[in-house]
Design a protein around this motif. Structure first.
Motif, mmCIF file in Angstrom:
data_model
loop_
_atom_site.group_PDB
_atom_site.id
_atom_site.type_symbol
_atom_site.label_atom_id
_atom_site.label_comp_id
_atom_site.label_asym_id
_atom_site.label_seq_id
_atom_site.Cartn_x
_atom_site.Cartn_y
_atom_site.Cartn_z
ATOM 1 N N PHE A 59 2.171 4.075 1.053
ATOM 2 C CA PHE A 59 3.023 4.574 2.131
ATOM 3 C C PHE A 59 3.329 3.482 3.152
ATOM 4 O O PHE A 59 4.353 3.531 3.823
ATOM 5 C CB PHE A 59 2.335 5.738 2.854
ATOM 6 N N ALA A 60 2.408 2.522 3.267
ATOM 7 C CA ALA A 60 2.520 1.585 4.377
ATOM 8 C C ALA A 60 3.275 0.308 4.012
ATOM 9 O O ALA A 60 3.710 -0.424 4.885
ATOM 10 C CB ALA A 60 1.127 1.227 4.881
ATOM 11 N N VAL A 61 3.422 0.036 2.716
ATOM 12 C CA VAL A 61 4.075 -1.212 2.311
ATOM 13 C C VAL A 61 5.322 -0.864 1.492
ATOM 14 O O VAL A 61 5.302 0.043 0.666
ATOM 15 C CB VAL A 61 3.102 -2.097 1.483
ATOM 16 N N ASN A 62 6.412 -1.615 1.756
ATOM 17 C CA ASN A 62 7.669 -1.394 1.032
ATOM 18 C C ASN A 62 7.503 -1.443 -0.471
ATOM 19 O O ASN A 62 6.800 -2.328 -0.973
ATOM 20 C CB ASN A 62 8.634 -2.539 1.344
ATOM 21 N N GLY A 63 8.211 -0.578 -1.162
ATOM 22 C CA GLY A 63 8.153 -0.554 -2.608
ATOM 23 C C GLY A 63 8.431 -1.914 -3.235
ATOM 24 O O GLY A 63 7.687 -2.364 -4.112
ATOM 25 N N ALA A 64 9.461 -2.592 -2.728
ATOM 26 C CA ALA A 64 9.861 -3.877 -3.328
ATOM 27 C C ALA A 64 8.739 -4.905 -3.194
ATOM 28 O O ALA A 64 8.450 -5.656 -4.131
ATOM 29 C CB ALA A 64 11.120 -4.381 -2.648
ATOM 30 N N LEU A 65 8.113 -4.901 -2.035
ATOM 31 C CA LEU A 65 7.034 -5.864 -1.786
ATOM 32 C C LEU A 65 5.810 -5.503 -2.629
ATOM 33 O O LEU A 65 5.150 -6.374 -3.207
ATOM 34 C CB LEU A 65 6.679 -5.811 -0.297
ATOM 35 N N LEU A 66 5.572 -4.208 -2.699
ATOM 36 C CA LEU A 66 4.421 -3.705 -3.443
ATOM 37 C C LEU A 66 4.534 -4.060 -4.922
ATOM 38 O O LEU A 66 3.555 -4.457 -5.558
ATOM 39 C CB LEU A 66 4.364 -2.180 -3.267
ATOM 40 N N SER A 67 5.747 -3.968 -5.459
ATOM 41 C CA SER A 67 5.906 -4.222 -6.890
ATOM 42 C C SER A 67 5.773 -5.712 -7.212
ATOM 43 O O SER A 67 5.607 -6.092 -8.354
ATOM 44 C CB SER A 67 7.243 -3.680 -7.383
ATOM 45 N N ARG A 68 5.837 -6.558 -6.172
ATOM 46 C CA ARG A 68 5.673 -8.004 -6.404
ATOM 47 C C ARG A 68 4.272 -8.486 -6.043
ATOM 48 O O ARG A 68 3.996 -9.673 -6.042
ATOM 49 C CB ARG A 68 6.709 -8.772 -5.590
ATOM 50 N N SER A 69 3.407 -7.543 -5.683
ATOM 51 C CA SER A 69 2.054 -7.948 -5.276
ATOM 52 C C SER A 69 1.017 -7.131 -6.039
ATOM 53 O O SER A 69 1.322 -6.075 -6.567
ATOM 54 C CB SER A 69 1.814 -7.668 -3.788
ATOM 55 N N LYS A 70 -0.202 -7.654 -6.046
ATOM 56 C CA LYS A 70 -1.280 -6.881 -6.637
ATOM 57 C C LYS A 70 -2.128 -6.315 -5.493
ATOM 58 O O LYS A 70 -2.450 -7.024 -4.546
ATOM 59 C CB LYS A 70 -2.122 -7.781 -7.536
#
Ligand code: ADP
Length: 391
Positions: free
Chosen positions: A138-149
């Motif tokens: 909920f707290a981190v953008n989807g796009a950023l989340l999908s590029r991070s572990k």
């Protein structure tokens, strides 16, 4: 303080070997351990409670992978600061040096600010390590989340906390017996920073650390209270909710906790002013007057005297009848204004100070209520005719 640093900062581990606990994520076989050893650390999101070692681990990863470590706090920095970091990172990259950008409390950045990180993460200018105490879904953008572990850090176990404080005590040559160490661990509740802060207060207060001394420190929370920390928000929230629930005793209790912990009385007074309109509003118009007068009183006389003014006002607000009509009305109108934008003011309500305006029909047909019947007069813009917001 050692070398002007709080104990927790001074004793921050600098190598993986010194990092205590969290075996699940950092044991020899773990994915993260392998990534560090093979120098292939991607962008990461650390999710864990305060003092679980997020900053420490990010710092260690930078050391172990010989990367530049840059830290930004999402509460106090924004896009401008990011720009500076990115420019520096580009230069380092030309010299074959990686940059790890650690963003503490990344959930406090809005979507646009988080989006600003994307291109730099994607083209490899920076390796992002974002830390958050909130659920990243909920707290981190989807796009950023999908590029991070996402790496989940648990609150430290009591045994790990004992190990962390024992090591610090040993370096300080402080005498800390088992009972005192476990007491500190118990009160720190999984938070290594809190544990080290308690130890620091103990060392500064007396030669010999005893369980009685630890208890004494815990009971004087002003030594541990962090004005921007979680406890500050917990207490103000408990105060607000106790007043809303009409529980004057609980409300005064939370008030005194905050003041004893070193809170600024004007901060509390500002909250009381807000409460007087948000939760009491039209049910008792004197509340706003007493709250603003309380602010004045705190401003004029300060602590300790103004503690009583605050208690007086808190008890009054808690006991007062409540209404959220004004608060809800404001929110409903706000939603409407944001939706329908700048609707034209009806011509008959417009002011007509010039001839041209009169010619344009401004003020035409306006019913002057002291002398005329206005029962047919519409006051809202045409599109919102008859709408009700206050209920
Ligand atoms: P967070 O970023 O999760 O709030 P920090 O990494 O800042 O927590 O940890 C606070 C302090 O606690 C550090 O400065 C360090 O002294 C200590 N600490 C945290 N985790 C560990 C650990 N695994 N081993 C040893 N000390 C730790």
């Amino acid at each position: 303080m050692i070398n002007n640093l709080p104990l927790a900062t001074y004793f921050r581990p600098k190598t993986l070997a010194e990092f205590i606990g969290q075996e699940k994520i950092i044991s020899d076989k773990s994915w993260l351990y392998q990534a560090i050893k093979n120098d292939r650390v991607p962008s990461l999101i650390f999710w864990g409670p305060p003092g679980s070692g997020k900053t420490t681990l990010a710092f260690i990863i930078a050391k172990e992978t010989k990367a530049e470590f840059v830290e930004l706090s999402a509460t106090s920095s924004g896009v401008k600061d990011l720009k500076v970091v990115v420019e520096r990172a580009k230069e380092s990259r030309r010299l074959n040096i990686k940059t790890i950008l650690f963003i503490d409390e990344i959930h406090r950045w809005n979507k646009a600010q988080q989006d600003g990180l994307l291109p730099h993460v994607e083209n490899g200018t920076i390796i992002l390590i974002g830390a958050t105490t909130e659920n990243p879904s909920f707290a981190v953008n989807g796009a950023l989340l999908s590029r991070s572990k996402v790496i989940v850090l648990d609150a430290h176990t009591p045994d790990d906390l004992v190990a962390i404080i024992n090591r610090a005590a040993k370096e300080l040559k402080a005498k800390l017996n088992t009972e005192s160490a476990s007491l500190i661990a118990k009160f720190a509740n999984g938070d290594a920073r809190k544990a080290l802060n308690i130890l620091e207060s103990a060392v500064e207060t007396a030669e010999k650390i005893t369980p009685a001394l630890i208890k004494d420190i815990i009971n004087k929370p002003n030594l541990l209270y962090d004005k921007s920390g979680e406890e500050h928000y917990n207490l103000i929230s408990a105060l607000h909710k106790s007043m809303r629930g009409g529980q004057a005793d609980a409300a005064v209790y939370y008030l005194v906790r905050m003041i004893e912990a070193g809170e600024d009385p004007l901060y509390v007074a500002r909250r009381l002013i807000r409460f007087a309109s948000e939760d009491i509003g039209l049910a008792n118009n004197s509340a706003l007057m007493l709250a603003t007068a309380t602010y004045e009183a705190c401003h004029k006389i300060g602590l300790p005297e103004c503690g009583v003014n605050l208690a007086h006002c808190v008890a009054y607000l808690a006991k007062s009848p409540k209404s959220i009509v004004a608060y809800m009305g404001y929110n409903r109108v706000l939603a409407e204004v944001r939706e329908s934008g700048n609707l034209p003011v009806p011509h008959h309500l417009r002011n007509a100070p010039t001839k041209l305006m009169k010619e344009l029909g401004y003020g035409d047909g306006y019913k002057y209520t002291p002398l005329e019947d206005d029962s047919q007069q519409e006051y809202l813009p045409e599109k919102l005719k008859g709408r009700k917001f206050l209920y």
